[in-house]
Write an enzyme that holds these catalytic residues in place. Structure first.
Site, PDB file in Angstrom:
ATOM      1  N   ARG A   1      41.506  57.327 -20.171  1.00  0.00           N
ATOM      2  CA  ARG A   1      40.950  58.325 -20.952  1.00  0.00           C
ATOM      3  C   ARG A   1      40.680  59.610 -20.208  1.00  0.00           C
ATOM      4  O   ARG A   1      40.270  59.517 -18.820  1.00  0.00           O
ATOM      5  CB  ARG A   1      39.446  57.741 -21.243  1.00  0.00           C
TER       6      ARG A   1
ATOM      7  N   LYS B   1      44.931  62.255 -29.035  1.00  0.00           N
ATOM      8  CA  LYS B   1      44.332  63.359 -28.504  1.00  0.00           C
ATOM      9  C   LYS B   1      44.513  63.615 -27.129  1.00  0.00           C
ATOM     10  O   LYS B   1      45.045  64.819 -26.959  1.00  0.00           O
ATOM     11  CB  LYS B   1      42.861  63.404 -28.723  1.00  0.00           C
TER      12      LYS B   1
ATOM     13  N   HIS C   1      36.874  65.248 -16.506  1.00  0.00           N
ATOM     14  CA  HIS C   1      36.669  63.775 -15.701  1.00  0.00           C
ATOM     15  C   HIS C   1      37.534  62.711 -16.727  1.00  0.00           C
ATOM     16  O   HIS C   1      37.878  63.143 -17.855  1.00  0.00           O
ATOM     17  CB  HIS C   1      35.036  63.674 -16.346  1.00  0.00           C
TER      18      HIS C   1
ATOM     19  N   LYS D   1      27.696  64.847 -16.201  1.00  0.00           N
ATOM     20  CA  LYS D   1      27.742  63.574 -16.477  1.00  0.00           C
ATOM     21  C   LYS D   1      27.303  62.729 -15.631  1.00  0.00           C
ATOM     22  O   LYS D   1      27.565  62.854 -14.382  1.00  0.00           O
ATOM     23  CB  LYS D   1      29.164  63.177 -17.036  1.00  0.00           C
TER      24      LYS D   1
ATOM     25  N   ARG E   1      18.202  35.356 -11.511  1.00  0.00           N
ATOM     26  CA  ARG E   1      18.497  35.788 -13.194  1.00  0.00           C
ATOM     27  C   ARG E   1      19.732  36.563 -13.148  1.00  0.00           C
ATOM     28  O   ARG E   1      20.385  36.721 -14.187  1.00  0.00           O
ATOM     29  CB  ARG E   1      17.354  36.706 -13.906  1.00  0.00           C
TER      30      ARG E   1
ATOM     31  N   TYR F   1      27.598  56.706 -20.111  1.00  0.00           N
ATOM     32  CA  TYR F   1      27.480  58.037 -19.566  1.00  0.00           C
ATOM     33  C   TYR F   1      25.938  58.484 -20.158  1.00  0.00           C
ATOM     34  O   TYR F   1      25.625  58.029 -20.932  1.00  0.00           O
ATOM     35  CB  TYR F   1      28.397  58.958 -20.479  1.00  0.00           C
TER      36      TYR F   1
HETATM   37  C1  LIG Z   1      32.797  62.014 -26.559  1.00  0.00           C
HETATM   38  C2  LIG Z   1      32.114  61.812 -27.881  1.00  0.00           C
HETATM   39  C3  LIG Z   1      32.938  61.414 -28.930  1.00  0.00           C
HETATM   40  N1  LIG Z   1      32.848  61.329 -30.180  1.00  0.00           N
HETATM   41  C4  LIG Z   1      33.706  60.689 -31.289  1.00  0.00           C
HETATM   42  C5  LIG Z   1      34.911  61.523 -31.279  1.00  0.00           C
HETATM   43  C6  LIG Z   1      35.979  60.256 -31.604  1.00  0.00           C
HETATM   44  O1  LIG Z   1      35.954  60.033 -33.172  1.00  0.00           O
HETATM   45  C7  LIG Z   1      35.499  59.406 -30.967  1.00  0.00           C
HETATM   46  C8  LIG Z   1      36.267  58.931 -29.773  1.00  0.00           C
HETATM   47  O2  LIG Z   1      36.068  60.179 -28.921  1.00  0.00           O
HETATM   48  P1  LIG Z   1      37.284  60.407 -27.719  1.00  0.00           P
HETATM   49  O3  LIG Z   1      38.626  60.008 -28.038  1.00  0.00           O
HETATM   50  O4  LIG Z   1      36.933  61.774 -27.395  1.00  0.00           O
HETATM   51  O5  LIG Z   1      36.329  59.356 -26.719  1.00  0.00           O
HETATM   52  P2  LIG Z   1      36.775  59.042 -25.163  1.00  0.00           P
HETATM   53  O6  LIG Z   1      38.335  59.696 -24.986  1.00  0.00           O
HETATM   54  O7  LIG Z   1      36.016  58.058 -24.570  1.00  0.00           O
HETATM   55  O8  LIG Z   1      36.080  60.215 -24.387  1.00  0.00           O
HETATM   56  C9  LIG Z   1      35.283  60.398 -23.196  1.00  0.00           C
HETATM   57  O9  LIG Z   1      36.246  60.311 -22.261  1.00  0.00           O
HETATM   58  C10 LIG Z   1      35.800  60.331 -20.883  1.00  0.00           C
HETATM   59  C11 LIG Z   1      36.877  60.400 -20.048  1.00  0.00           C
HETATM   60  C12 LIG Z   1      34.538  61.454 -20.812  1.00  0.00           C
HETATM   61  O10 LIG Z   1      34.410  61.843 -19.634  1.00  0.00           O
HETATM   62  C13 LIG Z   1      33.667  61.226 -22.017  1.00  0.00           C
HETATM   63  O11 LIG Z   1      32.632  62.471 -21.714  1.00  0.00           O
HETATM   64  C14 LIG Z   1      34.293  61.550 -23.373  1.00  0.00           C
HETATM   65  O12 LIG Z   1      34.823  62.772 -23.280  1.00  0.00           O
HETATM   66  O13 LIG Z   1      33.976  59.498 -30.794  1.00  0.00           O
HETATM   67  C15 LIG Z   1      31.561  61.453 -30.544  1.00  0.00           C
HETATM   68  O14 LIG Z   1      31.008  61.332 -31.639  1.00  0.00           O
HETATM   69  N2  LIG Z   1      30.454  61.983 -29.770  1.00  0.00           N
HETATM   70  C16 LIG Z   1      31.182  62.257 -28.228  1.00  0.00           C
HETATM   71  O15 LIG Z   1      29.979  62.473 -27.462  1.00  0.00           O
END
Ligand SMILES: Cc1cn([C@H]2C[C@H](O)[C@@H](COP(=O)(O)OP(=O)(O)O[C@H]3O[C@@H](C)C(=O)[C@@H](O)[C@H]3O)O2)c(=O)[nH]c1=O
Length: 202
Positions: free
Chosen positions: A60, A166, A120, A73, A25, A133
């Site tokens: 990211r 960001k 990270h 994480k 599978r 994650y």
């Molecule tokens: C991380 C996170 C973001 N968000 C929201 C905020 C924003 O509107 C949208 C996207 O967030 P970000 O741009 O921060 O997503 P991203 O850049 O993918 O953030 C991630 O990057 C990697 C490298 C990590 O290690 C993760 O822990 C996390 O920080 O999602 C949440 O609601 N909950 C969460 O836990």
């Protein structure tokens, strides 16, 4: 569940190589087991799970949450391949300010455990990557921050990555005043650990 454990140069960070179960599978991979993680003193209070889908050449990061919302994480790439990077931000750590690189892929299904106090991030090497994650603290917008991807000397494979607004505006590492303190780490004996795993005690 794992057939190999590799220590990062950064204390407290581990790469796990799973024992992939394959049949007609497809495959089965276990990412997390409380008994195993707690047996090597890793944080097992998983509070949230999420995944991201990204295109090739996306970077990211480099992300972390500030105390009291610091996060450990467990990260795994379930489609494609990424160059995953961790940076030690713990003052007093023997590897403070240093980075380590792991290539995570769906094919290898390797899993990275990243303790609190590390930044990270990753760069997507394949056309598409899905990264999962499991994290030990809830998201806090006010505490969610990072350092700039190109401020630590990481040899990224792209010069002009696709970044979020960001991430483009994060501070450089040299301007970041770290609140993280290195608390020491129990030196895990990987050979003993493998004996336990192979002996099916875990
Ligand atoms: C991380 C996170 C973001 N968000 C929201 C905020 C924003 O509107 C949208 C996207 O967030 P970000 O741009 O921060 O997503 P991203 O850049 O993918 O953030 C991630 O990057 C990697 C490298 C990590 O290690 C993760 O822990 C996390 O920080 O999602 C949440 O609601 N909950 C969460 O836990």
């Amino acid at each position: 569940m794992f057939k190999e454990v590799n220590k990062s140069i950064i204390p407290g960070c581990f790469e796990f190589i799973p024992d992939i179960k394959e049949d007609q599978r497809g495959m089965f991979v276990k990412i997390y087991n409380t008994d195993f993680y707690s047996s090597i003193l890793l944080n097992t209070s998983i509070k949230e799970s999420y995944f991201t889908i990204s295109h090739k050449n996306v970077i990211r990061g480099l992300h972390f949450q500030l105390p009291p919302y610091e996060v450990a994480k467990i990260v795994c790439c379930v489609e494609g391949e990424i160059m995953d990077v961790v940076v030690d931000l713990r003052e007093g750590s023997p590897t403070y300010g240093k980075y380590d690189i792991f290539y995570l892929s769906a094919e290898k299904s390797n899993i990275l455990y990243i303790p609190e106090g590390l930044a990270h991030g990753y760069c997507v090497l394949s056309e598409k990557a899905i990264v999962i994650y499991n994290v030990t603290n809830v998201y806090s917008k006010e505490h969610d921050t990072g350092i700039r991807w190109d401020s630590v000397g990481i040899p990224w494979p792209v010069d002009n990555p696709i970044l979020s607004e960001k991430d483009k505006n994060l501070p450089e590492f040299k301007y970041f005043h770290t609140p993280f303190k290195y608390k020491g780490y129990v030196n895990i004996n990987v050979e003993n650990l493998m004996d336990k795993i192979i002996g099916n005690k875990i």
